[in-house]
Design a protein around this motif. Structure first.
Motif, PDB file in Angstrom:
ATOM      1  N   PRO A 272     -11.113  -8.543  -4.762  1.00 24.38           N
ATOM      2  CA  PRO A 272     -10.733  -7.908  -3.752  1.00 24.38           C
ATOM      3  C   PRO A 272      -9.474  -8.978  -4.356  1.00 24.38           C
ATOM      4  O   PRO A 272      -9.085  -9.617  -5.073  1.00 24.38           O
ATOM      5  N   GLY A 273      -7.975  -7.964  -3.994  1.00 24.99           N
ATOM      6  CA  GLY A 273      -6.628  -8.028  -4.223  1.00 24.99           C
ATOM      7  C   GLY A 273      -6.875  -7.701  -5.721  1.00 24.99           C
ATOM      8  O   GLY A 273      -5.885  -8.134  -6.365  1.00 24.99           O
ATOM      9  N   THR A 274      -7.152  -6.903  -6.748  1.00 28.10           N
ATOM     10  CA  THR A 274      -7.658  -6.993  -8.431  1.00 28.10           C
ATOM     11  C   THR A 274      -7.062  -5.811  -8.014  1.00 28.10           C
ATOM     12  O   THR A 274      -8.017  -4.957  -7.975  1.00 28.10           O
ATOM     13  N   VAL A 275      -6.305  -5.465  -8.980  1.00 27.80           N
ATOM     14  CA  VAL A 275      -6.260  -3.314  -9.971  1.00 27.80           C
ATOM     15  C   VAL A 275      -6.320  -3.215 -11.127  1.00 27.80           C
ATOM     16  O   VAL A 275      -5.342  -4.303 -11.312  1.00 27.80           O
ATOM     17  N   ILE A 276      -6.346  -2.107 -11.545  1.00 25.06           N
ATOM     18  CA  ILE A 276      -6.620  -1.933 -12.932  1.00 25.06           C
ATOM     19  C   ILE A 276      -5.389  -0.728 -12.531  1.00 25.06           C
ATOM     20  O   ILE A 276      -5.141   0.663 -12.201  1.00 25.06           O
ATOM     21  N   VAL A 277      -4.090  -1.121 -13.396  1.00 26.33           N
ATOM     22  CA  VAL A 277      -2.902   0.890 -13.683  1.00 26.33           C
ATOM     23  C   VAL A 277      -2.915   0.590 -14.896  1.00 26.33           C
ATOM     24  O   VAL A 277      -2.855   0.230 -15.821  1.00 26.33           O
ATOM     25  N   HIS A 278      -2.932   2.154 -14.826  1.00 26.93           N
ATOM     26  CA  HIS A 278      -3.446   2.639 -15.820  1.00 26.93           C
ATOM     27  C   HIS A 278      -1.282   3.601 -16.046  1.00 26.93           C
ATOM     28  O   HIS A 278      -1.246   4.403 -15.334  1.00 26.93           O
TER      29      HIS A 278
ATOM     30  N   MET B 260       1.043  -1.280  -0.145  1.00 31.97           N
ATOM     31  CA  MET B 260       0.114   0.153   0.530  1.00 31.97           C
ATOM     32  C   MET B 260       1.016   1.134   0.135  1.00 31.97           C
ATOM     33  O   MET B 260       0.715   2.339  -0.423  1.00 31.97           O
ATOM     34  N   SER B 261       2.000   0.956   0.635  1.00 29.35           N
ATOM     35  CA  SER B 261       3.035   2.593   0.904  1.00 29.35           C
ATOM     36  C   SER B 261       3.450   2.651  -1.016  1.00 29.35           C
ATOM     37  O   SER B 261       3.529   3.808  -1.451  1.00 29.35           O
ATOM     38  N   THR B 262       3.183   1.340  -1.531  1.00 28.21           N
ATOM     39  CA  THR B 262       4.282   1.851  -2.907  1.00 28.21           C
ATOM     40  C   THR B 262       3.554   2.402  -3.605  1.00 28.21           C
ATOM     41  O   THR B 262       3.194   3.603  -4.867  1.00 28.21           O
ATOM     42  N   MET B 263       1.714   2.062  -3.509  1.00 25.19           N
ATOM     43  CA  MET B 263       0.422   2.476  -3.907  1.00 25.19           C
ATOM     44  C   MET B 263       0.492   3.882  -3.866  1.00 25.19           C
ATOM     45  O   MET B 263       0.745   4.278  -4.961  1.00 25.19           O
ATOM     46  N   GLY B 264       0.401   4.555  -2.687  1.00 30.65           N
ATOM     47  CA  GLY B 264       0.336   5.576  -2.069  1.00 30.65           C
ATOM     48  C   GLY B 264       1.042   6.178  -2.630  1.00 30.65           C
ATOM     49  O   GLY B 264       1.406   7.336  -3.479  1.00 30.65           O
ATOM     50  N   CYS B 265       2.871   6.299  -2.799  1.00 31.59           N
ATOM     51  CA  CYS B 265       3.721   7.479  -3.724  1.00 31.59           C
ATOM     52  C   CYS B 265       3.677   6.996  -5.142  1.00 31.59           C
ATOM     53  O   CYS B 265       3.940   8.233  -6.040  1.00 31.59           O
TER      54      CYS B 265
ATOM     55  N   GLY C 120       0.745  10.826  -9.462  1.00 28.57           N
ATOM     56  CA  GLY C 120      -0.001  10.955 -10.945  1.00 28.57           C
ATOM     57  C   GLY C 120      -0.423   9.543 -11.520  1.00 28.57           C
ATOM     58  O   GLY C 120      -1.620   9.402 -12.156  1.00 28.57           O
ATOM     59  N   VAL C 121      -1.000   8.585 -10.778  1.00 25.50           N
ATOM     60  CA  VAL C 121      -0.149   7.208 -11.642  1.00 25.50           C
ATOM     61  C   VAL C 121      -2.179   7.010 -11.162  1.00 25.50           C
ATOM     62  O   VAL C 121      -2.086   6.729  -9.789  1.00 25.50           O
ATOM     63  N   GLU C 122      -2.872   6.230 -12.041  1.00 27.19           N
ATOM     64  CA  GLU C 122      -4.015   6.282 -12.192  1.00 27.19           C
ATOM     65  C   GLU C 122      -4.304   4.380 -11.795  1.00 27.19           C
ATOM     66  O   GLU C 122      -3.844   3.622 -11.994  1.00 27.19           O
ATOM     67  N   ILE C 123      -4.740   4.498  -9.834  1.00 29.26           N
ATOM     68  CA  ILE C 123      -4.352   2.450  -9.500  1.00 29.26           C
ATOM     69  C   ILE C 123      -5.828   2.372  -9.193  1.00 29.26           C
ATOM     70  O   ILE C 123      -6.630   3.123  -8.543  1.00 29.26           O
ATOM     71  N   GLU C 124      -7.269   1.849 -10.285  1.00 32.40           N
ATOM     72  CA  GLU C 124      -8.649   0.927  -9.811  1.00 32.40           C
ATOM     73  C   GLU C 124      -8.873   0.362  -9.372  1.00 32.40           C
ATOM     74  O   GLU C 124      -8.455  -1.122  -9.968  1.00 32.40           O
ATOM     75  N   PRO C 125      -9.416   0.000  -8.090  1.00 30.36           N
ATOM     76  CA  PRO C 125      -9.462  -0.931  -7.308  1.00 30.36           C
ATOM     77  C   PRO C 125     -10.416  -2.327  -8.438  1.00 30.36           C
ATOM     78  O   PRO C 125     -11.344  -1.200  -9.460  1.00 30.36           O
TER      79      PRO C 125
END
Ligand code: S3P
Length: 430
Positions: A69-75, A50-55, A60-65
């Motif tokens: 659970p445990g699934t994300v879409i990284v743009h 979650m720390s990496t995701m927050g940084c 400006g990176v969009e990371i959508e849940p």
């Protein structure tokens, strides 16, 4: 948080551990600077990831849940990260700080990276020096050795570098910088460490050539790839030891990643005589990584020696292996493991001090420890020292020891394994 644990009559059940933490960090970081979008499944929900995701989101990176659970879409931003308008906080995570530093060294803006008290005391000179040689401007506390780090990134040039330690975080940091540098980056490693970055960069169309202990990284633009993350063998290790050492046990851990750079714990348990009590069931390949279900039953282990090239492949499992060694017959000697002193805690000193409090016969050595297997431990009070792996190793010690064990700082488990205590209750039949 304090947790008390006593040994149950039996330990049994089937469970899945969180997604591999190392692969989780890399799936977010690499896809963030790739071209296109990626679906990541099985992402670890641990605080480190979650720390990496927050940084990344702060840049400006969009990371959508995703739906599950445990699934994300990284743009992917195709390298176009934005300058963060605040300080980036890597929390407790060495992987976040070191990998993100490599990424930020090639970004044309200024960023400041900090972390918690543990991370601010861990060595960063090892990444600052090579990144400076590549052309990044970096300033850090205590003569450029400790976080917070201020990074003024920009154009980098490839270097040839001999790594002073077999560290996957250091290797990955330089590889990430190398991807955006001019010219090749050549790394010489003292021993092999986990190779998830190499695998993922190659799967994303980047060029990494490995030849023994030498790696060549060519500047590359990555393409996003979907990633299915297997269960974390470092988390599974707790239940493997609990199941092998408890006299009435049968535990199945499903979907565990068995990348050969991570399976040192299986080799060590085999060397301790686990034999048929540790079985790999339904071995398969998922998302470019070997995976299997791991089945353990009760057995009597014996002492072993752990050293040399095995150390980088078992590094995070040494606290729990030390617990297993307390229940083994004979001595277990761990050497060449000085790196343990600069983990989330000084894991040689803290493992020795806390297991001693539980009645272990264990001697501290500069680069490891010697554990005299006495066939048991006695419940008592112990501390996590702000170290998730130590908190969980002590939880398993409590499952095996005579009497009640109380662990102070039990909440630290959530750095890598938020459901650890629930799973411990489940296996204990509570
Ligand atoms: C990690 C590498 C290891 C390990 C850490 C995660 C990674 O550290 O201890 O928990 O994801 O790259 P090293 O840098 O010492 O190999």
């Amino acid at each position: 948080m304090q947790r008390s644990v006593s040994s149950p009559a039996s330990i049994s059940g089937n469970l899945s551990v969180p997604g591999d933490k190392s692969i989780s960090h890399r799936s977010l970081i690499l896809n963030s600077v790739a071209r296109g979008d990626a679906l990541v499944t099985g992402l670890s929900s641990g605080e480190d990831v979650m720390s990496t995701m927050g940084c990344l989101q702060a840049m400006g990176v969009e990371i959508e849940p995703g739906v599950e659970p445990g699934t994300v879409i990284v743009h992917g931003t195709e390298r176009g990260l934005q300058e963060p308008d605040g300080i980036l906080d890597a929390g407790n995570a060495g992987t976040s700080m070191r990998l993100l530093s490599g990424l930020l060294a090639g970004q044309p803006f200024t960023s400041v990276l900090t972390g918690d008290a543990s991370l601010r005391s861990r060595p960063m000179g090892r990444i600052v020096q090579p990144l400076k040689q590549m052309g990044a401007q970096i300033m850090a506390r205590k003569d450029d050795t400790l976080a917070p780090l201020t990074i003024r990134g920009g154009s980098l040039r490839g270097i040839e570098y001999t790594m002073p330690v077999a560290s996957a975080q250091l290797k990955s940091c330089i590889m990430l910088a190398g991807l955006s540098a001019e010219g090749d980056t050549i790394l010489h490693q003292p021993a092999l460490s986990r190779d998830h970055t190499e695998r993922m960069v190659s799967a994303m169309g980047g060029t990494v050539i490995s030849d023994g202990l030498t790696l060549v990284v060519q500047p590359s633009q990555l393409n996003a790839v979907d990633i299915a993350i297997p269960g974390d063998i470092s988390s599974a290790a707790f239940w493997l030891v609990a199941g092998l050492c408890h006299p009435q046990a049968r535990v199945l851990v499903r979907g565990v990643g068995l990348n050969p750079s991570r399976t040192g714990i299986l080799e060590a348990l085999e060397a301790m005589g686990a034999g048929d009590a540790l079985q790999l069931v339904d071995q398969r390949d998922e998302g470019g990584e070997p995976v299997a279900d791991l089945l353990v039953t009760s057995t009597q282990l014996s002492g072993t020696e752990i050293e040399g090239d095995l150390i980088p492949r078992i590094l995070d499992e040494i606290p729990i292996l030390a617990v297993a060694a307390c229940f083994a017959q004979g001595d277990t000697v761990i050497r060449d493991a000085g790196e343990l002193r600069v983990k989330e805690s000084d894991r040689i000193a803290t493992t020795v001090s806390e297991l001693t409090r539980l009645g272990a016969s264990i001697e501290e050595r500069e680069d490891g420890m010697v554990i005299h297997g006495t066939g048991g431990l006695k419940g008592g009070g112990c501390e996590s020292h702000l170290d998730h792996r130590l908190a969980m190793a002590l939880g398993v010690a409590g499952l095996l020891a005579e009497g009640e064990t109380t662990i102070n700082g039990a909440e630290d488990a959530s750095i890598s394994y938020p459901d650890f205590w629930e799973h411990l209750d489940l296996l204990s039949g509570e």
